[in-house]
Motif scaffolding. Sequence first.
Motif, short mmCIF file in Angstrom:
data_model
loop_
_atom_site.label_atom_id
_atom_site.label_comp_id
_atom_site.label_asym_id
_atom_site.label_seq_id
_atom_site.Cartn_x
_atom_site.Cartn_y
_atom_site.Cartn_z
N GLN A 124 -8.12 2.56 -7.49
CA GLN A 124 -8.77 2.31 -7.04
C GLN A 124 -7.61 0.98 -6.28
OE1 GLN A 124 -11.88 1.15 -4.99
NE2 GLN A 124 -12.09 -0.86 -5.29
N ASP A 125 -6.48 0.86 -6.68
CA ASP A 125 -5.19 0.45 -6.39
C ASP A 125 -4.73 1.66 -5.93
OD1 ASP A 125 -5.62 -2.71 -7.63
OD2 ASP A 125 -6.75 -1.48 -9.15
N HIS A 126 -4.41 2.80 -6.44
CA HIS A 126 -3.71 3.54 -6.08
C HIS A 126 -3.98 3.83 -4.47
CE1 HIS A 126 -0.92 6.92 -6.12
NE2 HIS A 126 -1.42 8.02 -6.33
N GLN A 127 -5.48 4.11 -4.44
CA GLN A 127 -5.63 4.30 -2.78
C GLN A 127 -7.00 3.27 -2.47
OE1 GLN A 127 -4.51 6.76 -0.69
NE2 GLN A 127 -2.67 6.84 -1.96
N SER B 227 3.02 5.27 -6.12
CA SER B 227 3.47 5.38 -7.40
C SER B 227 2.99 6.11 -8.91
CB SER B 227 2.86 3.77 -7.89
OG SER B 227 3.19 2.99 -9.32
N CYS B 228 3.89 6.40 -9.60
CA CYS B 228 3.26 6.80 -10.94
C CYS B 228 2.78 6.02 -11.49
CB CYS B 228 3.87 8.14 -11.19
SG CYS B 228 5.03 9.23 -10.52
N ALA B 229 2.79 4.78 -11.99
CA ALA B 229 2.29 3.78 -12.84
C ALA B 229 1.20 3.53 -12.05
CB ALA B 229 3.17 2.96 -12.69
N LEU B 230 0.24 3.97 -10.84
CA LEU B 230 -0.37 3.38 -10.58
C LEU B 230 -1.68 5.08 -10.29
CD1 LEU B 230 0.38 0.61 -7.81
CD2 LEU B 230 -1.28 0.46 -9.59
N SER B 231 -1.04 5.95 -10.25
CA SER B 231 -1.97 7.75 -10.18
C SER B 231 -3.54 6.82 -11.42
CB SER B 231 -1.15 8.51 -10.64
OG SER B 231 -0.88 8.15 -11.73
N SER B 232 -2.93 6.37 -12.68
CA SER B 232 -4.13 6.30 -13.80
C SER B 232 -5.82 4.91 -13.07
CB SER B 232 -3.95 6.17 -14.90
OG SER B 232 -2.74 7.01 -15.32
N PHE B 233 -5.19 4.48 -12.14
CA PHE B 233 -6.10 3.24 -11.50
C PHE B 233 -6.28 4.01 -9.90
CE2 PHE B 233 -2.79 2.03 -14.59
CZ PHE B 233 -3.76 1.27 -15.18
N LEU C 255 1.10 -1.27 0.09
CA LEU C 255 -0.51 -0.59 0.09
C LEU C 255 0.80 0.70 0.00
CD1 LEU C 255 -3.32 -0.81 2.33
CD2 LEU C 255 -3.32 -1.00 0.01
N ALA C 256 1.74 1.35 0.61
CA ALA C 256 2.64 2.59 0.84
C ALA C 256 3.57 2.33 -0.67
CB ALA C 256 3.89 2.39 2.00
N HIS C 257 4.01 1.42 -1.32
CA HIS C 257 4.42 1.29 -2.50
C HIS C 257 3.34 2.20 -3.43
CE1 HIS C 257 6.09 0.75 -6.36
NE2 HIS C 257 4.98 0.18 -7.06
#
Length: 531
Positions: free
Chosen positions: A490-493, A482-488, A476-478
């Motif tokens: 539900q996974d970013h937060q 993560s810029c790669a997950l910023s578009s997602f 969760l900290a990663h």
Amino acid sequence: MAEVHVLRPPTVWDVVVVGAGLCGLALAHRLVARGQRVLLLEARGRIGGRVLTQTCESTGQPLDLGPSWFWPETEPHMVALLASLGLESTPQHDPGDALWLTDPNRSPERRMEAGGVHAGARRIGGGSATLTEALFKALPAGSVITGSALIGLRDHGASVELLRTGGPSLRARRVVLALPPRLVQERVAFDPPLHTAVDQALKDTPTWMAAQAKAVVSFAAPFWREAGHSGNAFVRHPQAVLGEVFDQSCTGDAAGGALGGFVALDASQREHFRVGLPLLIESQLAQLYGIEAQSGQLALQDWALERWTCSEADRAEPPAWPQADPLLRRGHWDGRLWFGGTETATHGAGHMEGALASADRIAHAWLAPASMPSEQGDQATAIAGFTAGVQRLRALAGGRYRQQLVRLLSAQQHEQLTQRALLAAVDQTYSEALALLDAFAPWSGPGHTAQGRHALTPALLKAFDGWNKALLDDALAHNGTSCALSSFPQDHQPDAELLRAITRDLAAAWREFALELNARLVSAPVAQEAA
């Protein structure tokens, strides 16, 4: 001339493995090495299952129309087997830009993908079928029957009878169905019937790549590399014919180049466009790489048309990641019936790694350690060694989670990213922990058990105390940075509901690992039918 050992068919085989794909061949190879009399029964006229390599008529290069890649950092069974057979591998070609085509009326966009698209993938030298052929050649002559399909099983108590097409029935003390679970559910009759929960688990497990098609176009040379292209391309518009393209050229000094791709059209659409599909593929490659891409030779494999791969359920449903019920990893009919195949694996399900992990699981359930390593010292020393090994694995898990994320994102798989990456990381850790357990084996024996539980199970499991929570917190900290997950989002937060689902998945994986560890501590584990 070397002597050829020809197998004499016994009245009752020790084991009949149904399905001569990678799992079946690897399991047979291992059992034969330990003195078991094993027969492989295969419905197709060839071995290999979904592992399929053709040779280009014009260039002579191998073209993989089934699985192509393995990842050494996360797939230890593949690494170990290739090394033991003396087979070489080469890195997947990734250098250069990747092309993105989002509008059929515009030129593709060139993007640089840091670290490449395939995240360290490698290919087997000579094609993936080199692996299945090597396993086949190591088996005794006469131990594989092709062109004969299993249609039914009858449990006779001391043995199982196999009813098949093209020949008389067979008898075996144990039977392994190394087949896609849905094919088993649709094609094989059981007497007595399987428990309803097992039947439902077979029906609910999707077959990886079953309804997909793969195209490989070969050329005299990989001309796209001269223009700085990696050969990787992603086509994201409604008229896409190939959704993903990659370089599948020969490596080293071999001549020839090839572009592979997964067909974006579903099975019914492919059937509708079947006559014109080669021209559509050629046209899309030309849009990506220019007029030179129109001079290739097409090899096309539609797995939805393979009746020994694709079930009716797979044709009717969208592709899905296989997550088999733990019931399919247990023995049935008092340990005489087992299910194998890549779909049943916890680690690497759907990949060649999953096929090998499945074979490893079954072999461990039947075979005692090859040697009892009494020289490794007493149990206290073994526990300390196992605990230290687990600590090393725990330290690697966070990095493995991030590697799995990269792989999922690189493959444009955007559903359930956190869950799938976490489960892949923990499954790899548990798989390697079990291998570590096997390296310290002075504790086996039913005398150390009480009510089915080995006395040392709690001490060994203690090495994992607090691990699930620590790994989830690290993930969760990663994700949050993560810029790669910023578009997602539900996974970013992740929200509370997703966190609960992830926690449940991790707990289920832990329970299955704990049961398997306990079973391996006991010299003769008792396989139980579903209650």
